[in-house]
Design a protein around this motif. Structure first.
Motif, PDB file in Angstrom:
ATOM      1  N   ALA B  55      26.085 -15.535   0.889  1.00  0.00           N
ATOM      2  CA  ALA B  55      26.354 -15.977   2.268  1.00  0.00           C
ATOM      3  C   ALA B  55      26.123 -14.905   3.300  1.00  0.00           C
ATOM      4  N   VAL B  56      25.355 -15.422   4.610  1.00  0.00           N
ATOM      5  CA  VAL B  56      25.079 -14.659   5.518  1.00  0.00           C
ATOM      6  C   VAL B  56      26.174 -14.718   6.896  1.00  0.00           C
ATOM      7  N   PRO B  57      26.819 -13.559   6.875  1.00  0.00           N
ATOM      8  CA  PRO B  57      27.896 -13.539   7.903  1.00  0.00           C
ATOM      9  C   PRO B  57      27.359 -13.750   9.310  1.00  0.00           C
ATOM     10  N   VAL B  58      27.976 -14.648  10.221  1.00  0.00           N
ATOM     11  CA  VAL B  58      27.399 -14.898  11.608  1.00  0.00           C
ATOM     12  C   VAL B  58      28.552 -14.827  12.370  1.00  0.00           C
ATOM     13  N   ARG B  59      28.181 -14.303  13.678  1.00  0.00           N
ATOM     14  CA  ARG B  59      29.247 -14.482  14.852  1.00  0.00           C
ATOM     15  C   ARG B  59      28.170 -15.747  15.833  1.00  0.00           C
ATOM     16  N   LEU B  60      29.210 -16.517  16.283  1.00  0.00           N
ATOM     17  CA  LEU B  60      28.544 -17.878  16.917  1.00  0.00           C
ATOM     18  C   LEU B  60      28.824 -17.655  18.140  1.00  0.00           C
ATOM     19  N   GLY B  61      28.255 -17.952  19.148  1.00  0.00           N
ATOM     20  CA  GLY B  61      28.546 -18.079  20.631  1.00  0.00           C
ATOM     21  C   GLY B  61      29.179 -19.584  20.672  1.00  0.00           C
ATOM     22  N   ALA B  62      29.781 -19.596  22.162  1.00  0.00           N
ATOM     23  CA  ALA B  62      30.552 -20.918  22.252  1.00  0.00           C
ATOM     24  C   ALA B  62      29.670 -22.103  22.067  1.00  0.00           C
ATOM     25  N   ASP B  63      28.384 -22.080  22.185  1.00  0.00           N
ATOM     26  CA  ASP B  63      27.629 -23.517  22.062  1.00  0.00           C
ATOM     27  C   ASP B  63      27.213 -23.613  20.586  1.00  0.00           C
ATOM     28  N   GLY B  64      27.804 -22.623  19.746  1.00  0.00           N
ATOM     29  CA  GLY B  64      27.414 -22.845  18.118  1.00  0.00           C
ATOM     30  C   GLY B  64      26.218 -21.868  17.838  1.00  0.00           C
ATOM     31  N   GLU B  84      23.295  -5.358   2.520  1.00  0.00           N
ATOM     32  CA  GLU B  84      23.233  -6.437   1.825  1.00  0.00           C
ATOM     33  C   GLU B  84      24.006  -7.517   2.407  1.00  0.00           C
ATOM     34  N   LEU B  85      23.619  -8.493   1.818  1.00  0.00           N
ATOM     35  CA  LEU B  85      24.409  -9.865   2.292  1.00  0.00           C
ATOM     36  C   LEU B  85      25.661 -10.255   1.273  1.00  0.00           C
ATOM     37  N   VAL B  86      26.643 -10.852   1.724  1.00  0.00           N
ATOM     38  CA  VAL B  86      27.636 -11.107   0.940  1.00  0.00           C
ATOM     39  C   VAL B  86      27.309 -11.847  -0.100  1.00  0.00           C
ATOM     40  N   SER B  87      27.559 -11.435  -1.468  1.00  0.00           N
ATOM     41  CA  SER B  87      27.199 -12.059  -2.599  1.00  0.00           C
ATOM     42  C   SER B  87      28.113 -11.694  -3.826  1.00  0.00           C
ATOM     43  N   GLY B  88      27.993 -12.657  -4.748  1.00  0.00           N
ATOM     44  CA  GLY B  88      28.776 -12.772  -6.099  1.00  0.00           C
ATOM     45  C   GLY B  88      28.682 -13.767  -6.887  1.00  0.00           C
ATOM     46  N   ARG B  89      28.939 -13.663  -7.999  1.00  0.00           N
ATOM     47  CA  ARG B  89      28.854 -14.650  -9.173  1.00  0.00           C
ATOM     48  C   ARG B  89      30.037 -15.813  -8.854  1.00  0.00           C
ATOM     49  N   VAL B  90      29.704 -17.155  -9.542  1.00  0.00           N
ATOM     50  CA  VAL B  90      30.737 -18.160  -9.590  1.00  0.00           C
ATOM     51  C   VAL B  90      31.224 -17.933 -10.979  1.00  0.00           C
ATOM     52  N   ARG B  91      32.733 -17.853 -11.128  1.00  0.00           N
ATOM     53  CA  ARG B  91      33.245 -17.948 -12.205  1.00  0.00           C
ATOM     54  C   ARG B  91      33.515 -19.301 -12.844  1.00  0.00           C
ATOM     55  N   HIS B 103      34.513 -13.877  -2.448  1.00  0.00           N
ATOM     56  CA  HIS B 103      33.584 -13.122  -2.185  1.00  0.00           C
ATOM     57  C   HIS B 103      33.505 -12.799  -0.597  1.00  0.00           C
ATOM     58  N   ALA B 104      33.855 -13.748   0.113  1.00  0.00           N
ATOM     59  CA  ALA B 104      33.908 -13.278   1.709  1.00  0.00           C
ATOM     60  C   ALA B 104      35.070 -12.373   1.669  1.00  0.00           C
ATOM     61  N   GLU B 105      36.048 -12.537   1.305  1.00  0.00           N
ATOM     62  CA  GLU B 105      37.340 -11.773   1.195  1.00  0.00           C
ATOM     63  C   GLU B 105      37.040 -10.359   0.669  1.00  0.00           C
ATOM     64  N   ASN B 106      36.506 -10.524  -0.456  1.00  0.00           N
ATOM     65  CA  ASN B 106      36.173  -8.988  -1.160  1.00  0.00           C
ATOM     66  C   ASN B 106      35.174  -8.125  -0.098  1.00  0.00           C
ATOM     67  N   ASP B 107      34.265  -8.913   0.270  1.00  0.00           N
ATOM     68  CA  ASP B 107      33.281  -8.024   1.186  1.00  0.00           C
ATOM     69  C   ASP B 107      33.650  -8.013   2.764  1.00  0.00           C
ATOM     70  N   LEU B 108      34.378  -8.757   3.178  1.00  0.00           N
ATOM     71  CA  LEU B 108      34.622  -8.792   4.653  1.00  0.00           C
ATOM     72  C   LEU B 108      36.105  -8.434   4.923  1.00  0.00           C
ATOM     73  N   GLY B 109      37.008  -8.560   3.824  1.00  0.00           N
ATOM     74  CA  GLY B 109      38.390  -8.136   4.164  1.00  0.00           C
ATOM     75  C   GLY B 109      39.045  -9.296   4.288  1.00  0.00           C
ATOM     76  N   PRO B 110      40.489  -9.171   4.406  1.00  0.00           N
ATOM     77  CA  PRO B 110      41.229 -10.523   4.389  1.00  0.00           C
ATOM     78  C   PRO B 110      41.419 -10.873   5.797  1.00  0.00           C
ATOM     79  N   MET B 111      40.900 -10.380   6.872  1.00  0.00           N
ATOM     80  CA  MET B 111      41.348 -10.868   8.216  1.00  0.00           C
ATOM     81  C   MET B 111      39.826 -11.439   8.934  1.00  0.00           C
ATOM     82  N   ALA B 112      39.013 -11.798   7.972  1.00  0.00           N
ATOM     83  CA  ALA B 112      37.689 -12.107   8.556  1.00  0.00           C
ATOM     84  C   ALA B 112      37.558 -13.476   9.121  1.00  0.00           C
ATOM     85  N   LEU B 113      38.608 -14.243   8.435  1.00  0.00           N
ATOM     86  CA  LEU B 113      38.580 -15.902   8.984  1.00  0.00           C
ATOM     87  C   LEU B 113      37.218 -16.325   8.839  1.00  0.00           C
ATOM     88  N   PRO B 114      36.578 -16.255   7.607  1.00  0.00           N
ATOM     89  CA  PRO B 114      35.238 -17.280   7.420  1.00  0.00           C
ATOM     90  C   PRO B 114      35.515 -18.482   7.371  1.00  0.00           C
TER      91      PRO B 114
END
Lengths: 202, 202, 202, 202
Positions: B55-64, B84-91, B103-114
């Motif tokens: 996964a490539v984490p991104v911040r979006l502007g108001a227009d997407g 690195e990018l966010v990455s991990g295997r599928v169980r 994996h987003a929570e593992n790499d970005l923390g619990p408050m990332a709101l992905p």
């Protein structure tokens, strides 16, 4: 290709030559299915997801629009007739393009002339779960994650020993109740997704 | 969410509530990494392809439109800094959506709101081969097949113990030579593919 | 956003602030519909294809999967009820992102908090022809070519003067015969394509 | 196609027959460019966005991977050499498939055997603005919105009167500085997006 009177000579690119499968299998770094004995692989399929490719064989018209869908007709272990898409797992160190060509040849025969798409972006990813009811797609043997492609086919398809026939159906025919009732693994959902992606969902 | 004076009351959907990871992990049918001991898994990685999500984490502007890319900075086993990018295997028996959230929570923390995308069509499929030079992406441990997604992130990211930081960079900054030289596994190719898909390749 | 007891403070990004439409309309290079008088535009629609954006409003669950589809209910000139997707033309010198935001605001109201997707790759391109029977989509006024997007909506939608309501329906509900029979322009085909792309076609 | 000794007979589908353009132009509901006089059309281009198709001609290898990109070399009105992709507007009541075939034939000649893709989902939508600096793509004549496709070509391309040549270049060659400097309208950005989509960005 010899010139035909009245038709301008056209040099076709290698894409039209049914030579690549031999080339492919000799260059592929291929450890083979035999590397796992069947019992070991059956157990592994219960412990980790298995990567697959799924392909929807299609006949295209001159304008690129899909005219027909190819469905394999097989007889399962209990003697029931089932309809299936082209499908198979990706081997260790095998590229997705190699896997698509290998399974297309296995299922459609050596003269099918499949056209692996220029981009490997799949139209969807199919998740087959072993537990009935987890999702729309169900494979009692395994949790399979299948990258799904549309596979234009330009040559002659010959059913192989484990397939009774390959039938070409229009989108409308492919979604007739008697055909749908023969589709296994929930693949009718995948077929509908493919047809929608192709702008051909009836 | 209490109303703020001057701002019309807006009922936000559950998507903005950082509650789903607990829910997910309790409903997921999760056999856990511990089901394989490390030696056995190291051997398996040499025998069959392993399914991953990237996964490539991104911040979006108001227009997407994408404004920033998030890259994880880690220190590898030899003390080198790597991006690195966010990455991990599928169980086993885990859905792609669950794997992305885990994996987003593992790499970005619990408050990332992905924001897991509404469609699971990946922008590409990355093939990591263990043999150097086989492709652009290289993972010495395994043959990994990674489904690649853009992951908009709306909350605060907190680097976890095994990551030194998560840095937000503009597309131009992310492709600066000093950043690129720190990217591991050939993931700069993946980052460029993501930026091109997003219309943001400098 | 004030902190709520027991919920960690989260700094939301501008994406959650219903401020952008004003910003957008002031920065957009907007010649306005008034630049064409209605008769002139009606004639032009018979002479060249008109570029449109179409958007399928969706409510997402915490895992990103689509839970509901938003359909506009309108009363047409003959008093018949019709269901429609968000739709509108792209103006001269207007970007696709600006057009999507402008039409979402027009149709869903100013508090809808639509999320324009990070990539402008549409899930399909809809071709509306003025001649009945040319294709599945039909617009008696014009030949329209519409770029089709999925539009996650997180806020409150308020029906505007020319729409009677915006109804949120599950995928199954949206394809019920009584709803389908009210959909105009053949947009049920577009809705099915969107649902298939989202893995939610019943 | 007569059988060649030692090569199994293969019935090629109509896709390989250079007959469709005549068929197409007779069935297309075609009002022609002449319906607008040049002055009127020049004015319209300043008042509303014009729908285009853009196509990146490619040669595919046997495994479907792109090997070469075709770039048109033209001499512009000031005698400068420019490189361009296949491009042209969509006419009133013309389908996207018809427009792609018409422009491929115009730019690549009647024996190019272009393969219009089975799905009309473009890899991106290009926005050309007349005001320099508004975006990456710039067309001083108009605001054009172009649906962008990859167009595999299997036959012989013949440069037409207004093109000096069609050159086939590898992805690396196509992005060499001397080639890039000749590309007009900012289309190098589009070429990079196409190559990234195809997994071939150097």
């Amino acid at each position: 290709m010899p010139a035909t009177p009245g038709v301008p000579a056209v040099r076709l690119l290698p894409i039209a030559q049914p030579l690549y499968s031999a080339t492919m299998s000799s260059t592929a770094f291929d450890f083979g299915d035999g590397w796992f004995d069947p019992d070991e692989f059956a157990r592994l399929r219960r412990r980790m997801p298995i990567t697959y490719v799924n392909a929807v064989p299609v006949r295209l018209g001159a304008d690129g629009a899909v005219q027909q869908i190819g469905l394999l007709l097989r007889s399962d272990s209990r003697g029931n007739l089932t309809r299936e898409l082209v499908s198979g797992r990706v081997r260790y160190h095998e590229s997705l393009r190699e896997a698509l060509i290998r399974h297309a040849e296995n299922d459609l025969g050596p003269m099918a002339l499949p056209q692996v798409p220029p981009s490997l972006q799949p139209f969807t990813v199919a998740e087959y779960f072993p537990t009935p009811g987890t999702g729309r797609l169900h494979d009692p043997r395994q949790h399979a994650i299948a990258l799904c492609y549309v596979l234009p086919v330009r040559g002659e398809c010959s059913p192989r020993q484990d397939a009774l026939s390959l039938d070409w159906l229009t989108p409308t025919e492919a979604l007739m109740p008697d055909i749908v009732s023969e589709m296994s693994l929930g693949q009718v959902h995948l077929l509908k997704q493919a047809l929608a992606h192709l702008g051909q969902l009836p």
